[in-house]
Design a protein around this motif. Structure first.
Motif, PDB file in Angstrom:
ATOM      1  N   LEU A 112       1.113  -1.140  -0.220  1.00 40.67           N
ATOM      2  CA  LEU A 112      -0.246   0.151  -0.408  1.00 40.67           C
ATOM      3  C   LEU A 112       0.580   1.543   0.105  1.00 40.67           C
ATOM      4  CD1 LEU A 112      -2.909  -1.073   2.662  1.00 40.67           C
ATOM      5  CD2 LEU A 112      -2.877  -1.422  -0.027  1.00 40.67           C
ATOM      6  N   TRP A 113       2.335   1.115   0.127  1.00 44.91           N
ATOM      7  CA  TRP A 113       3.206   2.423   0.760  1.00 44.91           C
ATOM      8  C   TRP A 113       3.920   2.068  -0.834  1.00 44.91           C
ATOM      9  CZ3 TRP A 113       2.242   7.400   1.226  1.00 44.91           C
ATOM     10  CH2 TRP A 113       3.201   7.913   1.642  1.00 44.91           C
ATOM     11  N   PRO A 114       4.158   1.609  -2.291  1.00 43.56           N
ATOM     12  CA  PRO A 114       5.326   1.610  -2.910  1.00 43.56           C
ATOM     13  C   PRO A 114       6.593   2.671  -2.951  1.00 43.56           C
ATOM     14  CG  PRO A 114       3.017   1.926  -4.559  1.00 43.56           C
ATOM     15  CD  PRO A 114       2.954   2.335  -3.147  1.00 43.56           C
ATOM     16  N   MET A 115       7.708   1.890  -3.075  1.00 39.77           N
ATOM     17  CA  MET A 115       8.822   2.470  -2.966  1.00 39.77           C
ATOM     18  C   MET A 115       8.884   2.857  -4.663  1.00 39.77           C
ATOM     19  SD  MET A 115      10.053   2.468   0.407  1.00 39.77           S
ATOM     20  CE  MET A 115      11.543   2.421   0.122  1.00 39.77           C
ATOM     21  N   GLN A 116      10.012   3.541  -4.802  1.00 38.27           N
ATOM     22  CA  GLN A 116      10.264   4.660  -6.034  1.00 38.27           C
ATOM     23  C   GLN A 116      11.049   2.685  -6.668  1.00 38.27           C
ATOM     24  OE1 GLN A 116      11.584   8.648  -5.475  1.00 38.27           O
ATOM     25  NE2 GLN A 116      11.191   8.673  -7.582  1.00 38.27           N
ATOM     26  N   ALA A 117      10.896   2.442  -7.445  1.00 34.41           N
ATOM     27  CA  ALA A 117      11.457   1.964  -8.186  1.00 34.41           C
ATOM     28  C   ALA A 117      13.300   2.167  -8.349  1.00 34.41           C
ATOM     29  CB  ALA A 117      11.307   1.398  -9.924  1.00 34.41           C
ATOM     30  N   GLY A 118      13.693   0.828  -7.900  1.00 27.38           N
ATOM     31  CA  GLY A 118      14.946   0.331  -8.153  1.00 27.38           C
ATOM     32  C   GLY A 118      15.656   1.630  -6.200  1.00 27.38           C
ATOM     33  N   PHE A 119      14.759   1.988  -5.588  1.00 26.21           N
ATOM     34  CA  PHE A 119      15.368   2.837  -4.932  1.00 26.21           C
ATOM     35  C   PHE A 119      15.006   1.880  -3.248  1.00 26.21           C
ATOM     36  CE2 PHE A 119      16.731   6.844  -4.896  1.00 26.21           C
ATOM     37  CZ  PHE A 119      16.406   7.209  -5.799  1.00 26.21           C
ATOM     38  N   GLY A 120      15.684   1.740  -2.278  1.00 24.00           N
ATOM     39  CA  GLY A 120      15.487   1.091  -0.920  1.00 24.00           C
ATOM     40  C   GLY A 120      15.283  -0.369  -1.008  1.00 24.00           C
ATOM     41  N   LYS A 121      15.033  -1.037   0.138  1.00 28.03           N
ATOM     42  CA  LYS A 121      14.671  -2.601   0.101  1.00 28.03           C
ATOM     43  C   LYS A 121      13.543  -2.460   0.493  1.00 28.03           C
ATOM     44  CE  LYS A 121      18.029  -2.727   3.950  1.00 28.03           C
ATOM     45  NZ  LYS A 121      18.969  -2.560   4.390  1.00 28.03           N
ATOM     46  N   ASN A 122      13.184  -4.305   0.335  1.00 25.51           N
ATOM     47  CA  ASN A 122      12.123  -4.564   1.249  1.00 25.51           C
ATOM     48  C   ASN A 122      12.727  -4.893   2.265  1.00 25.51           C
ATOM     49  OD1 ASN A 122       9.600  -4.248  -0.440  1.00 25.51           O
ATOM     50  ND2 ASN A 122      10.418  -5.746  -1.547  1.00 25.51           N
ATOM     51  N   PRO A 123      11.539  -4.837   3.534  1.00 30.40           N
ATOM     52  CA  PRO A 123      12.378  -4.813   5.021  1.00 30.40           C
ATOM     53  C   PRO A 123      11.953  -6.558   4.559  1.00 30.40           C
ATOM     54  CG  PRO A 123       9.875  -4.348   4.623  1.00 30.40           C
ATOM     55  CD  PRO A 123      10.281  -4.082   3.733  1.00 30.40           C
ATOM     56  N   THR A 124      13.186  -7.714   5.565  1.00 24.86           N
ATOM     57  CA  THR A 124      12.593  -8.635   6.037  1.00 24.86           C
ATOM     58  C   THR A 124      11.924  -8.434   6.790  1.00 24.86           C
ATOM     59  OG1 THR A 124      15.636  -8.060   6.024  1.00 24.86           O
ATOM     60  CG2 THR A 124      14.755 -10.032   7.330  1.00 24.86           C
TER      61      THR A 124
END
Ligand code: AOF
Ligand code: ZN
Length: 370
Positions: free
Chosen positions: A220-232
């Motif tokens: 529900l809170w998409p990050m910009q492509a290529g940025f950050g990482k999904n939480p473990t």
């Protein structure tokens, strides 16, 4: 010296939120403020930058690069406001202290000393040895708060722990059978996804994994492509009894399972790693070794309470809906200092923070390279 510029540097630093961990968020503002300008009161910002992405250039480098060629001769009359002590080590990039020395800036003002033993005071020593005027401790509280996760990692040797739950107006967190009933509204739900995107990991207990079958994603809170990482994703499964078809085991994001099973075949699932932990202290030590700087604990009640009872928490974020349940599982008690209270749709969100206590866990001092 002007706190307004440090406020601006802190603001810039927050632009790295969710993208720089396990590094700190750092912002930097370069201000042309010669002695004469200080008297006349018209200093001018000539450069700004922040640490944008883990492994990428540090804030000071981006700020120096942003200075226009026609302004570069002003650097020897300028003050560098940077939220953290400039680094002194060769890491993924060369030392920022050396860059500031090469550019012959007049003064460096910081919020905090870097707690990373690779830097810790040595950045300031380098700058002073080169004749640069150094001031630290400006808006220190704000700087520590900004990087609470980074400071907790080095000072407490564990991740920053956020306990989150939603309760009804009569104080229930779940129905009588333990099954989660939708308590908070859609806006709160979306906010939780944003919070997930800002932390290194999300944790649930066995019952929550079994009964709610959560995905623990940031959909529900998409990050910009290529940025950050999904939480473990992290789940406690002491007896390794959870069904392999649960969403948590879909391999979509790295997942850690903490268990207490000896002498049994550990299942092999893509993207899932298994770790033995007899206590919550074992668990947080393991997360520290894995350089996970923060964890958002989403329930259930037993897990939330056990972290509270072990004194392993830093923040509580509690949604209170307007609905009533009359019977069910009681929400955990809140503790800590009230930080904020606001409306999120029809819900009330209250955040409490714990005061820092040094040597909380009394774990051995380790110097981990990030
Ligand atoms: C700064 N400015 O913007 C940041 C600093 O692996 P590296 O080379 O990126 O170095 C990471 C360490 O550098 C990190 O642990 C912290 O001590 C410092 N971060 N320092 O001068 C910055 N992000
Ligand atoms: Zn640096």
């Amino acid at each position: 010296m002007n706190e307004r510029f440090m406020m601006r540097a802190l603001e810039l630093a927050t632009l790295g939120r969710g993208h720089v961990s396990p590094n700190p968020m750092v912002g930097c503002v370069i201000v042309h403020e010669s002695e004469e300008q200080e008297k006349n009161g018209c200093p001018r910002i000539i450069g700004e930058g922040w640490h944008r992405l883990y492994g990428d250039w540090h804030a000071e480098v981006n700020a120096i690069r942003s200075v226009q060629p026609e302004d570069s001769h002003l650097l020897p009359e300028s003050t560098v406001y940077v939220t953290l002590e400039p680094c002194s080590h060769w890491g993924k990039t060369p030392p920022c202290a050396d860059l500031l020395i090469e550019n012959r800036v007049r003064r460096v003002v910081c919020c905090n000393d870097d707690p990373n033993p690779l830097v810790s005071g040595q950045g300031f020593t380098k700058l002073r040895a080169a004749g640069i005027d150094v001031t630290t401790g400006v808006l220190a509280k704000q700087g520590r708060q900004l990087n609470a996760r980074f400071f907790t990692f080095f000072e407490h040797k564990r991740p920053y722990i956020i306990l989150k739950w939603a309760e009804t107006s009569d104080g229930f967190i779940a129905g009588e059978n333990g099954k989660q009933i939708k308590i908070s509204g859609d806006l709160s739900h979306r906010l939780v996804h944003r919070w997930r995107s800002e932390e290194d990991s999300i944790m649930v207990g066995t019952n929550t994994a079994r009964l709610d079958n959560p995905q623990l994603t940031t959909r529900l809170w998409p990050m910009q492509a290529g940025f950050g990482k999904n939480p473990t994703r992290i789940v406690i499964d002491n007896q390794l009894s959870l069904d392999k078809t649960l969403n948590l085991f879909d391999g979509a994001q790295p997942t850690i399972v903490y268990h207490q099973v000896l002498n049994k075949d550990i299942p092999e699932r893509p993207g899932v790693s298994y770790s033995f932990a007899l206590s919550l202290v074992d668990l947080v030590e393991d997360l520290h070794r894995r350089k996970i700087l923060s964890v958002l604990i989403e329930g259930g009640t037993a897990l939330l309470k056990s972290f509270m009872e072990a004194g392993l928490w830093d923040e509580m974020r509690v949604f209170r809906s307007q609905t009533m349940m009359a019977a069910g599982i009681k929400a955990p008690p809140v503790r800590g200092n009230l930080v904020s209270r606001e409306r999120i749709g029809a819900d009330e969100l209250t955040i409490y923070r714990r005061e820092y206590a040094k040597n909380l866990l009394n774990l051995p001092d380790s110097s981990i390279e990030l």
